[in-house]
Design a protein around this motif. Structure first.
Motif, PDB file in Angstrom:
ATOM      1  N   LYS A  40       0.810  -1.144  -0.247  1.00 19.08           N
ATOM      2  CA  LYS A  40       0.044  -0.104  -0.086  1.00 19.08           C
ATOM      3  C   LYS A  40       0.826   1.144  -0.068  1.00 19.08           C
ATOM      4  N   ALA A  41       2.034   1.151   0.886  1.00 16.47           N
ATOM      5  CA  ALA A  41       2.772   2.378   0.989  1.00 16.47           C
ATOM      6  C   ALA A  41       3.483   2.844  -0.212  1.00 16.47           C
ATOM      7  N   LEU A  42       3.853   1.727  -1.023  1.00 15.29           N
ATOM      8  CA  LEU A  42       4.680   1.846  -2.116  1.00 15.29           C
ATOM      9  C   LEU A  42       3.716   2.299  -3.238  1.00 15.29           C
ATOM     10  N   ARG A  43       2.572   2.275  -3.388  1.00 19.59           N
ATOM     11  CA  ARG A  43       1.789   2.870  -4.283  1.00 19.59           C
ATOM     12  C   ARG A  43       1.956   4.521  -4.337  1.00 19.59           C
ATOM     13  N   TYR A  44       2.244   4.932  -3.053  1.00 22.17           N
ATOM     14  CA  TYR A  44       2.376   6.483  -3.400  1.00 22.17           C
ATOM     15  C   TYR A  44       3.749   6.812  -3.734  1.00 22.17           C
ATOM     16  N   ALA A  45       4.777   6.100  -3.955  1.00 20.90           N
ATOM     17  CA  ALA A  45       5.870   6.501  -4.310  1.00 20.90           C
ATOM     18  C   ALA A  45       6.007   7.270  -5.617  1.00 20.90           C
ATOM     19  N   PRO A  46       5.460   6.856  -6.552  1.00 21.82           N
ATOM     20  CA  PRO A  46       5.572   7.726  -7.956  1.00 21.82           C
ATOM     21  C   PRO A  46       5.171   9.068  -7.816  1.00 21.82           C
ATOM     22  N   ALA A  47       3.728   9.217  -7.119  1.00 20.01           N
ATOM     23  CA  ALA A  47       3.264  10.484  -7.058  1.00 20.01           C
ATOM     24  C   ALA A  47       4.123  11.459  -6.367  1.00 20.01           C
ATOM     25  N   ALA A  48       4.519  10.942  -4.998  1.00 22.66           N
ATOM     26  CA  ALA A  48       5.683  11.710  -4.394  1.00 22.66           C
ATOM     27  C   ALA A  48       6.985  12.020  -4.961  1.00 22.66           C
TER      28      ALA A  48
ATOM     29  N   LEU B  82       9.813   2.119  -8.207  1.00 23.90           N
ATOM     30  CA  LEU B  82       9.156   1.099  -6.869  1.00 23.90           C
ATOM     31  C   LEU B  82       7.806   0.446  -7.240  1.00 23.90           C
ATOM     32  N   ARG B  83       7.238   1.278  -7.981  1.00 22.49           N
ATOM     33  CA  ARG B  83       5.641   0.691  -8.236  1.00 22.49           C
ATOM     34  C   ARG B  83       5.935  -0.741  -8.941  1.00 22.49           C
ATOM     35  N   PHE B  84       7.074  -0.909  -9.498  1.00 22.76           N
ATOM     36  CA  PHE B  84       7.312  -2.258 -10.302  1.00 22.76           C
ATOM     37  C   PHE B  84       7.502  -3.607  -9.274  1.00 22.76           C
ATOM     38  N   ILE B  85       8.099  -3.331  -8.150  1.00 18.10           N
ATOM     39  CA  ILE B  85       8.061  -4.178  -7.249  1.00 18.10           C
ATOM     40  C   ILE B  85       6.539  -4.822  -7.044  1.00 18.10           C
ATOM     41  N   ILE B  86       5.684  -4.087  -7.014  1.00 15.81           N
ATOM     42  CA  ILE B  86       4.194  -4.426  -6.720  1.00 15.81           C
ATOM     43  C   ILE B  86       3.760  -5.418  -8.135  1.00 15.81           C
ATOM     44  N   PHE B  87       4.044  -4.734  -9.299  1.00 13.64           N
ATOM     45  CA  PHE B  87       3.784  -5.488 -10.390  1.00 13.64           C
ATOM     46  C   PHE B  87       4.510  -6.807 -10.551  1.00 13.64           C
TER      47      PHE B  87
END
Lengths: 106, 232
Positions: A40-48, B82-87
């Protein structure tokens, strides 16, 4: 501006920084899972991260905050174009057009 | 190549082809920006092949052009991906039985578009050869489009005068990525926090302010989501 051979080291390091996250779980396979909270936390990384690069770039000129500058006007035009149109080229045309117009006519 | 691999590849290509057109403006803009910050065609295509990640390329180009420290450039690229870790975690099950080298290749080629296209079939189709074909065909097609149109962009950049500030195209591209993401309230809060902190903390040594700003933005978004969830 010209760059020396060290630029290639930078490319390789950026390449590692982009391939490791992409490869991570595909390579590890079933041996690892990602905790849900972290997911959940990582989802915010690109926007930030995107904002942390864009905002200083458009509100600062030569290291000082300058609220009224051509780059900020261009950024606003690009935001509006992205919001109002689905044309993938329009933000670039609007942004570069405003940047150029404000620099030359104001 | 087994027949089922080819069959999967054909199906993946067919599904992905219309979507792949969307890559073309990105590749052109990335190429023009690499030319705009002063890369030679060899340097630009070197970056394009080694990195093969649009957001990370566009995100690091302003930093490279500004002469930022290498660690900041690399950390920024990492955070943007980092989003790619989720993907990667979501897709992992689909690569069951694929050798390690093939998995690294699949990882290196992973893009947002391929993820969105392939996820469902990668988890539901029972034949591993079919799945691999279904994943690799759109991935390799994306790779090819990315290289060809970035090269066109690099070439176009060299015929455009310096005064046109082509490097600003990277900033516009990042805005185009940011706007749809920030439509959700917690995402918007993460972006605003990250952006404001990055400006306020610009005086921190080693440009650490950018990293603190990103961590602060992630924390703000995460906290807002929690808070929203409790309010319901």
């Amino acid at each position: 501006m010209t760059y020396d051979w060290t630029l290639w080291i930078v490319f390789i390091l950026i390449g590692l920084a982009t391939t490791l996250p992409r490869g991570s779980f595909i390579v590890l396979g079933e041996r690892a899972t990602l905790p849900e909270g972290l997911q959940k936390a990582l989802r915010y990384a690109p926007a930030a991260a995107l904002a942390a690069i864009v905002v200083p770039d458009v509100v600062m000129v030569g290291g000082a905050v300058e609220a009224l500058n051509p780059k900020l006007a261009a950024a606003i035009a690009a935001v509006l174009a992205t919001q109002l149109s689905r044309n993938p080229w329009l933000p670039f045309i609007a942004g570069m057009g405003v940047l150029w117009a404000v620099r030359h006519f104001l | 190549m087994s027949p089922s691999f080819r069959e999967g590849a054909r199906e993946g290509f067919r599904v992905f082809l219309p979507l792949s057109v969307g890559l073309i403006p990105w590749a052109l803009v990335t190429g023009m920006t690499m030319g705009g910050v002063g890369f030679t065609p060899l340097q630009a295509m070197g970056m394009n092949v080694i990195v093969f990640a649009g957001t990370a390329q566009l995100g690091t180009l302003p930093l490279i052009a500004a002469g930022s420290p290498v660690w900041l450039i690399v950390v920024t690229a990492f955070v943007l991906n980092l989003r790619f870790i989720i993907f990667s975690a979501a897709l992992a099950r689909g690569f069951h039985g694929v050798p390690r080298a093939g998995r690294w290749l699949a990882g290196h080629l992973l893009t947002d578009g391929v993820f969105a296209t392939c996820l469902e079939k990668m988890l539901s189709h029972e034949d591993p050869h079919w799945r691999l074909g279904y994943y690799l065909a759109p991935s390799l097609w994306s790779w090819l489009l990315w290289q060809v149109f970035a090269f066109c962009g690099v070439m176009a950049a060299s015929s455009i005068p310096k005064g046109w500030s082509l490097e600003f195209m990277a900033t516009i591209a990042l805005i185009v990525l940011l706007v749809p993401v920030a439509r959700l309230r917690p995402m918007l809060l993460a972006a605003v926090t990250g952006g404001v902190l990055a400006v306020l903390l610009r005086g921190m040594p080693l440009r650490l302010g950018v990293i603190v700003a990103i961590v602060g933005g992630i924390a703000a978004g995460f906290a807002a989501e929690r808070w929203q969830g409790e309010g319901r």
